[in-house]
Scaffold this active site. Structure first.
Site, PDB file in Angstrom:
ATOM      1  N   SER A  63     -28.858  -3.471 -42.441  1.00  0.00           N
ATOM      2  CA  SER A  63     -29.322  -4.633 -42.041  1.00  0.00           C
ATOM      3  C   SER A  63     -27.870  -5.779 -42.412  1.00  0.00           C
ATOM      4  O   SER A  63     -28.121  -6.971 -42.196  1.00  0.00           O
ATOM      5  CB  SER A  63     -30.526  -5.465 -42.952  1.00  0.00           C
ATOM      6  OG  SER A  63     -31.567  -5.151 -42.445  1.00  0.00           O
ATOM      7  N   LYS A  66     -27.183  -7.838 -39.444  1.00  0.00           N
ATOM      8  CA  LYS A  66     -27.760  -9.190 -39.288  1.00  0.00           C
ATOM      9  C   LYS A  66     -26.903 -10.257 -39.288  1.00  0.00           C
ATOM     10  O   LYS A  66     -27.158 -11.508 -38.816  1.00  0.00           O
ATOM     11  CB  LYS A  66     -29.192  -9.443 -39.696  1.00  0.00           C
ATOM     12  CG  LYS A  66     -30.137  -8.224 -39.507  1.00  0.00           C
ATOM     13  CD  LYS A  66     -31.606  -8.570 -39.958  1.00  0.00           C
ATOM     14  CE  LYS A  66     -32.717  -7.577 -39.655  1.00  0.00           C
ATOM     15  NZ  LYS A  66     -32.442  -6.472 -40.384  1.00  0.00           N
ATOM     16  N   SER A 123     -34.581 -10.562 -43.753  1.00  0.00           N
ATOM     17  CA  SER A 123     -33.937  -9.539 -43.153  1.00  0.00           C
ATOM     18  C   SER A 123     -35.219  -8.996 -42.045  1.00  0.00           C
ATOM     19  O   SER A 123     -35.095  -7.866 -41.708  1.00  0.00           O
ATOM     20  CB  SER A 123     -33.818  -8.265 -43.713  1.00  0.00           C
ATOM     21  OG  SER A 123     -32.703  -7.603 -43.154  1.00  0.00           O
ATOM     22  N   LYS A 225     -25.585 -11.200 -47.787  1.00  0.00           N
ATOM     23  CA  LYS A 225     -26.658 -10.485 -47.053  1.00  0.00           C
ATOM     24  C   LYS A 225     -26.929  -8.857 -47.893  1.00  0.00           C
ATOM     25  O   LYS A 225     -25.601  -8.424 -48.322  1.00  0.00           O
ATOM     26  CB  LYS A 225     -26.337 -10.123 -45.858  1.00  0.00           C
ATOM     27  CG  LYS A 225     -27.408  -9.486 -44.734  1.00  0.00           C
ATOM     28  CD  LYS A 225     -28.609 -10.311 -44.627  1.00  0.00           C
ATOM     29  CE  LYS A 225     -29.688  -9.815 -43.752  1.00  0.00           C
ATOM     30  NZ  LYS A 225     -30.426  -8.935 -44.703  1.00  0.00           N
TER      31      LYS A 225
END
Length: 281
Positions: A63, A66, A123, A225
């Site tokens: 992720s 992202k 997420s 993140k």
């Protein structure tokens, strides 16, 4: 400094060995991704690499992908192509994405500002794809933009196959490239970066907590993140600011959330204590 770096390497040697066993099955389309943890620490102001180990070894981003999805959304907001209150419609394709997801359902919608929050904090795969389709008409066209942006930013070893980071052999990156992306977000989108510091968002009756457990626990950490898939392991790009100095630390491929969080916390301490860049690998 050298003695301290040596002690860090010895302490983490066993962790890296376990990670090698757990992650050895990941195989990108153009070559086998190396196993074992990859990591890098960067001073944001100077760009100096303060510590690096396997920083250019291929890994799967999960992720962390992202971050690039949101970078392109931030670009669109800055250029006026999107407005915070504009609606993002969730297509059947977006609604069908696996967890984690917001679960609005096909043909539901939400404002861009809310979409950005749930992608940064929770997420949400369904909303990441919905944003991609809103900006480019399809996820495929959006991914082409992601890869073009990666090249412009100098992410030399990165290729994205989707907007979410869900398992795909074509999703590859390096710790150094993720650090490059982190610094680019910090420098080019300072107005939007604080969304990564959001501790939680509410959606209906649900409270969606940020997956970055270092927020509020490690001094100065304010983003950015986390990521996990079976093939990627546990990833985290984190940024912290102390006394006017900002550091980014990236860890890819840890064996557990706890090991990842401890490693990144230690790297941040190392970065703030560093007087000169450590030797690169």
């Amino acid at each position: 400094m050298r003695r301290f770096l040596a002690s860090i390497r010895r302490a983490w040697m066993g962790v890296a060995a376990l990670a090698a066993v757990a992650l050895g099955s990941a195989t990108p389309a153009w070559g086998r991704a190396e196993s074992r943890v990859a990591e890098v620490v960067v001073d944001v102001a100077t760009g100096s690499v303060l510590y690096a180990d396997r920083a250019d070894a291929l890994r799967h981003p999960a992720s962390l992908t992202k971050m690039m999805t949101l970078y392109l959304v931030f670009d669109a907001l800055a250029q006026g192509g999107l407005r915070p209150g504009s609606l993002v419609t969730v297509s059947p394709n977006a609604a069908g994405q696996p967890a984690s997801r917001l679960g609005i359902g096909a043909n539901g919608s939400l404002a861009v500002r809310s979409a950005v929050e749930v992608v940064a904090v929770h997420s949400a795969n369904d909303i990441a794809v919905a944003l991609a389709e809103t900006l480019a008409g399809s996820e495929e066209r959006f991914v082409a933009r992601m890869n073009a942006k990666a090249r412009r930013l100098g992410m030399l070893h990165t290729h994205f196959a989707n907007a979410t980071g869900l398992t795909d052999a074509g999703n590859v990156t390096t710790a150094r490239d993720i650090a490059t992306l982190s610094v680019a977000i910090l420098k080019r989108h300072p107005r939007d970066y604080p969304v990564f510091a959001t501790r939680s968002v509410r959606w209906g009756r649900r409270r969606l907590a940020n997956h970055n457990h270092l927020l509020g626990k490690v001094a100065g950490v304010d983003g950015i993140k986390t990521g996990y898939t079976v093939d990627a392991g546990y990833n985290l790009a984190a940024s912290a600011r102390r006394g006017g100095r900002r550091i980014v630390a990236v860890v890819l491929g840890e064996r557990s959330i706890a090991a990842r969080d401890v490693r990144v916390a230690n790297l941040l301490e190392l970065g703030f204590g560093a007087q000169e860049p450590a030797r690169r690998r």
